[in-house]
Design a protein around this motif. Structure first.
Motif, PDB file in Angstrom:
ATOM      1  N   ILE A  36      -7.478   6.958  -3.987  1.00 40.11           N
ATOM      2  CA  ILE A  36      -8.372   6.454  -5.035  1.00 40.11           C
ATOM      3  C   ILE A  36      -7.599   5.573  -6.008  1.00 40.11           C
ATOM      4  CG2 ILE A  36      -9.775   7.157  -7.018  1.00 40.11           C
ATOM      5  CD1 ILE A  36     -10.511   9.648  -5.293  1.00 40.11           C
ATOM      6  N   ASN A  37      -6.406   6.022  -6.397  1.00 42.13           N
ATOM      7  CA  ASN A  37      -5.593   5.219  -7.303  1.00 42.13           C
ATOM      8  C   ASN A  37      -5.181   3.897  -6.675  1.00 42.13           C
ATOM      9  OD1 ASN A  37      -5.755   7.083  -9.306  1.00 42.13           O
ATOM     10  ND2 ASN A  37      -3.750   8.001  -8.931  1.00 42.13           N
ATOM     11  N   LEU A  38      -4.840   3.941  -5.380  1.00 42.69           N
ATOM     12  CA  LEU A  38      -4.450   2.720  -4.685  1.00 42.69           C
ATOM     13  C   LEU A  38      -5.596   1.707  -4.715  1.00 42.69           C
ATOM     14  CD1 LEU A  38      -2.418   1.209  -2.859  1.00 42.69           C
ATOM     15  CD2 LEU A  38      -3.488   2.343  -0.911  1.00 42.69           C
ATOM     16  N   ARG A  70      -7.629   6.195 -13.675  1.00 39.30           N
ATOM     17  CA  ARG A  70      -6.672   6.568 -12.630  1.00 39.30           C
ATOM     18  C   ARG A  70      -6.592   8.083 -12.593  1.00 39.30           C
ATOM     19  NH1 ARG A  70      -2.636   3.525 -10.226  1.00 39.30           N
ATOM     20  NH2 ARG A  70      -1.351   5.387 -10.167  1.00 39.30           N
ATOM     21  N   LEU A  71      -6.366   8.625 -11.415  1.00 34.58           N
ATOM     22  CA  LEU A  71      -6.227  10.078 -11.306  1.00 34.58           C
ATOM     23  C   LEU A  71      -4.754  10.449 -11.332  1.00 34.58           C
ATOM     24  CD1 LEU A  71      -8.779  10.632  -8.413  1.00 34.58           C
ATOM     25  CD2 LEU A  71      -9.141  11.040 -10.839  1.00 34.58           C
ATOM     26  N   ILE A  72      -4.505  11.708 -11.638  1.00 28.88           N
ATOM     27  CA  ILE A  72      -3.127  12.177 -11.582  1.00 28.88           C
ATOM     28  C   ILE A  72      -2.865  12.583 -10.137  1.00 28.88           C
ATOM     29  CG2 ILE A  72      -1.546  13.957 -12.381  1.00 28.88           C
ATOM     30  CD1 ILE A  72      -3.448  14.009 -14.933  1.00 28.88           C
ATOM     31  N   VAL A  89       0.826  -1.213   0.000  1.00 23.31           N
ATOM     32  CA  VAL A  89       0.000   0.000   0.000  1.00 23.31           C
ATOM     33  C   VAL A  89       0.858   1.260   0.000  1.00 23.31           C
ATOM     34  CG1 VAL A  89      -1.966  -1.112   1.112  1.00 23.31           C
ATOM     35  CG2 VAL A  89      -0.243   0.036   2.531  1.00 23.31           C
ATOM     36  N   GLY A  90       2.164   1.102  -0.223  1.00 20.37           N
ATOM     37  CA  GLY A  90       2.992   2.279  -0.432  1.00 20.37           C
ATOM     38  C   GLY A  90       3.699   2.795   0.806  1.00 20.37           C
TER      39      GLY A  90
END
Lengths: 310, 314, 326
Positions: free
Chosen positions: B195-197, C273-275, B142-143
């Motif tokens: 959101i990207n994760l 995907r978002l930036i 998860v970074g």
């Protein structure tokens, strides 16, 4: 509001009956009785006659029903340890000094405590705050009989300003009342400080400042009022202490109040007096909580004004 | 293929005590009414609504954290509505949750490694050593660096805590993740990261996500399908782009109309309608849609493939 | 006399606000300069910890000081120097010259008084009018904020009203003394989406009607796109860029503004995907050297880490602080 009060009164009477049964059975389940052998053993026939006269030979249920029947007519019986008067007369006589001592103690200690608490909250982290916190902590942690002893030592023995004990004249009242007042004062100093700080940190106080209100007005119109709501709930129950909390103070200063009878009625198996004292306490507790609940609801618009409008 | 999560006619009501009056009297407060919702495998479904719409209660019922008053909950085709604790336990592992407030959702006395390893421990997966190792792997996934394993929640930023919450939810490799406003408390620049994760993990794991949110912009970027809730009911459901381009229910329209513009050039004066107006609209709509006189009960009627909205039908 | 231009309504020059803590100093605002002219609306955009709210609270002197340490070469509201002003002058300026509305309307009213009592109180603190006059004015104000049943709302307690209704009442109260400037600190963040749009539109309308200045503090670029004329972008306690609102959206000059705009969800159709902006916001107790954005900036180099660039003019009415301006 009225249904609420009536519902509460109903639950108070239920509590009263349950407590009376509990106390009655517990009181009689302690081994021994009022006319048992002591320093001067009574002849068995005399003891039997006395037991019969006071109905102690009947079953517990009958005794309880008879007793409660009397209570409904405000007949609490004759105290065994002072047969020359009724229980009511004894209570009336002994309660006056207790009420004066406790009542004045609360009435003097409470405003002092509130002022101390306000000062501490407004001057947070200054010497006033530290002093108030110290007073509050000491007042709550040092038992009242220690405070009383210190006061006697300082003001009666060393400074010789006031008499050390007794009750007859008003100058003898000063020390016991002062000693007793430390309890409500300490309690209130703590309560007020935390209630005030709690309110001062609420967002609406910032809004009041942003509206251009002076700090004085914010404190007196808004902060005190909001802080008072949680504070009323402790005020009335504290009055109950006037009956019990002063046992030590009364003993140390030799005040002829109720406190001594709490102990003696249990020790001598003085059933009528013991029962009357306990029932009195029960009623006072219930009423005090009922009144504070009503006050709380009345002060707090969330309860008083009801729910959502629009 | 069976759906990951199915809700069938789910209802929740609470008894509400009337404060005035002599004897206690109760009326029913219906929070969720007859909700049908399917979360297909390997997809993200958005559940959208305002406060009090019943969207969070619906999520809690799906997890069996709140007991439904009526209706059924199916996980992977199996009915878990009435399951006892022991039978339910394997299903608990299949469904996990992430909340909005990551701060109160993480035990402050636990290290991050302990927090993420705890579900493994509860469900008896592997040795203690393996559990810690898996937890550290997940932190990395998860970074967060593995060294974070020995830190405590208060040492992290909001976004980092939400990453930990996601790691804890996914460490059991569940089939379904219920995410209740997971990005609402986050800063703008961090919101996109989370959101990207979620998108990446969903794709990698073939996860199904029920994403509960009031933020329509986030829902548009993240989900495959959207259900709109209003007053405890689902009033419209469709593929995400379909709902944004062709909203049918008046409430959906008013919700979409309220989204702030993305460029000041698009500023416009809006005409707002009250809830009462919106509710009054439903019967009128049904008359148009079905050509029938209004009936007393609203029902979801189809409008093209996969698109349903609520109207009164006979 | 009139040879000098009118002084700005809000004049903040080189404002710094810090809070000493037991283990160091939190530098919430580090050298902010901004001004608002009569009738102008500006938006201060930033994330939590950017110093946007603290700056506003500092101008109104709403920060408890100590602990807050406020320093500025100028800090004035409607010509009143808020640094040298005494408590009475400060109180007089608040509400009358500058009013403020806050994020959570549910906690912004005193719970033991009715809405009417609280609006009347505000009016009577600043103007010598009778209670009856103040009440009828309060009722008119509630009508102005589009409340349909003003008399009944006046007699309501805060807990009886919804968040949207309370925020309207809050706006009415803020406008009750005809302020020259309104500070709105995230006024719609705690509200539902549909209510948020209504409140923003209301604020915009009233700002025009009353001809007052507006400072809209927000983390939401959408709110800014809806309401203001000019935008100030803050990050790490500093101003990164300021420009007319259309310019910010059409041609953002600062890398942070660009990244922020690019990361907004909901642009374009379909799942995507978002930036994202990597990393996290700076820790105000231990801010990075140089430009506060450099650890997250794709263009940053040694110079960015070494020194904070000064504000430079990037257009006729816009400035940005960046070494990498094209």
């Amino acid at each position: 509001m009225i249904p609420f009060i009536l519902r509460r009164l109903f639950s108070v009477s239920v509590t009263f009956v349950i407590v009376s049964i509990l106390i009655f059975t517990m009181m009689h389940s302690i081994p021994g009785g009022p006319f048992d052998a002591g320093d001067m053993p009574l002849p068995p026939e005399v003891r039997a006659r006395l037991n019969e006269r006071y109905g102690l030979d009947q079953s517990l249920v009958t005794q309880y029903i008879n007793y409660m029947g009397g209570v409904l007519r405000f007949d609490f019986g004759i105290p065994f340890q002072s047969p020359g008067e009724t229980v009511l007369e004894l209570l009336g006589r002994a309660w006056v000094p207790s009420l004066v001592l406790g009542g004045l103690g609360v009435l003097i200690g409470t405003p002092l405590g509130i002022l101390l608490g306000i000062a501490a909250a407004l001057r947070r982290n200054t010497w006033i705050d530290y002093l108030a916190s110290a007073v509050a902590t000491l007042g709550l942690t040092i038992p009242v009989f220690v405070t009383s002893m210190i006061m006697i030592l300082v003001f009666a023995v060393w400074l010789n300003w006031v008499p050390a004990s007794g009750w007859g004249a008003p100058d003898k009242w000063i020390l016991p009342i002062a000693a007793y007042a430390t309890i409500p004062m300490a309690t209130y100093a703590r309560y007020t400080r935390s209630a005030m700080l709690d309110t001062l940190n609420k967002p609406f106080v910032t809004v009041l400042r942003a509206k251009g209100l002076s700090e004085t007005r914010i404190i007196y119109q808004h902060v005190l009022r909001n802080s008072a709501i949680p504070m009323v709930t402790v005020f009335l129950p504290m009055f109950i202490g006037t009956a019990t909390g002063s046992i030590f103070v009364e003993a140390i200063f030799r005040v002829p109040g109720l406190g001594a009878y709490f102990v003696s009625s249990i020790r001598t198996r003085d059933y009528p007096l013991e029962m009357a004292l306990m029932l009195m306490l029960t009623v006072m507790f219930c009423l005090a909580y009922l009144i504070s609940d009503i006050l709380y609801a009345w002060l707090n618009p969330r309860i008083r004004a009801g729910g959502r409008k629009g | 293929m069976t759906a990951a999560l199915e809700l069938r006619g789910l209802c929740k009501s609470y008894p509400l005590r009337d404060p005035n009056g002599w004897l206690p009297r109760y009326r029913e407060l219906r929070v969720v009414r007859d909700v049908d919702l399917t979360v297909e495998s390997n997809s993200i479904v958005g559940l959208v609504g305002e406060s009090g719409s019943g969207k969070t209660t619906t999520g809690m019922m799906a997890l069996r954290l709140t007991e439904p008053t009526a209706g059924r909950i199916l996980v992977g085709g199996q009915d878990i509505t009435r399951m006892e604790a022991a039978a339910l336990k394997p299903f608990r592992a299949k469904m996990q949750v992430v909340f909005q407030d990551s701060y109160s959702a993480l035990d402050p006395m636990f290290t991050l490694a302990q927090i993420v390893a705890e579900p493994l421990h509860v469900h008896g997966r592997g040795s203690a050593r393996e559990q810690t190792e898996t937890a550290l792997d997940w932190l990395e996934r998860v970074g967060l660096h593995r060294s974070y394993g020995s830190r405590y929640p208060h040492e992290l930023s909001g976004g980092q805590r939400q990453r930990v919450a996601i790691a804890r939810a996914l460490v059991l490799r569940p089939d379904v993740l219920i995410a209740d406003e997971p990005t609402s408390a986050l800063d703008v620049s961090v919101k996109a990261q989370i959101i990207n994760l979620l998108q990446d993990l969903q794709a990698e794991m073939g996860l199904s996500i029920l994403f509960i949110s009031h933020d329509l912009s986030v829902v548009r970027s993240l989900t495959d399908k959207v259900a709109v809730m209003f007053n405890g009911r689902i009033v419209e459901e469709a593929a995400t782009e379909d709902i944004f381009i062709r909203p049918q229910h008046p409430y959906t329209r008013s919700l979409l109309d309220a989204i702030p513009v993305l460029n000041p050039r698009d500023r416009r004066d809006r005409v707002f309608r009250s809830r009462e107006d919106l509710e009054a609209d439903i019967p009128r709509l049904s008359a148009v849609a079905t050509g029938l006189p209004p009936a007393p009960t609203p029902r979801l009627i189809p409008h093209g493939p996969g698109h349903r909205y609520e109207a009164l039908v006979q | 006399m009139s040879a000098f231009p009118a002084p700005p309504l809000v004049d903040i020059r080189d404002l710094s606000v810090s809070f000493p803590q037991h283990d160091g100093v939190v530098q919430a605002v580090r050298g902010v300069t901004l001004h608002v002219d009569t009738g102008e609306s500006i938006g201060i955009v930033g994330e939590s910890g950017s110093g946007k709210s603290v700056s506003c609270m500092a101008v109104l002197r709403l920060l408890r000081s100590p602990p807050a340490r406020i320093e500025a070469t100028a800090l004035s509201l409607g010509g009143v120097d808020m640094i040298s002003a005494d408590n009475r002058q400060i109180a007089d300026t608040r509400g009358r010259v500058a009013a403020m509305i806050f994020q959570d309307p549910m906690t912004a009213f005193d719970p033991v008084f009715t809405i009417g009592q609280q609006i009347v109180e505000t009016i009577r603190v600043h103007r010598a009018v009778s209670k009856a006059e103040a009440r009828s004015e309060a009722q008119t104000l509630l009508t102005r904020v589009e409340i349909r049943n003003p008399a009944s709302i006046l007699d309501s307690f805060p807990h009886q009203l919804s968040g949207g209704m309370l925020q309207r009442a809050m706006i009415a109260m803020a406008l009750s003394c005809r302020p020259q400037i309104l500070f709105a600190d995230e006024p719609t963040t705690a509200l539902d989406v549909t209510v948020q749009a209504q409140i923003l539109q209301l604020i915009k309308q009233l700002q025009a009607e009353f001809g007052m200045g507006l400072i809209m503090v927000t983390h939401d670029l959408g709110v800014v796109a809806e309401t203001v004329d000019r935008v100030v972008v803050m990050y790490g306690g500093k101003v990164m860029e300021q420009a007319p609102v259309q310019d910010i959206f059409d041609s953002p000059a600062h890398p942070y503004t660009r990244a922020l705009l690019a990361s907004m969800p909901g642009q374009g159709g379909g799942r995507q995907r978002l930036i994202e902006i990597p990393g996290a916001s700076p820790n105000p107790a231990n801010p990075p050297t140089g430009c506060p954005f450099h650890p997250r900036c794709t263009l940053a180099d040694a110079q960015c880490a070494a020194a904070m660039p000064a504000m430079s003019q990037t257009g006729p009415s816009r400035q940005a602080a960046c070494w990498k301006l094209a």
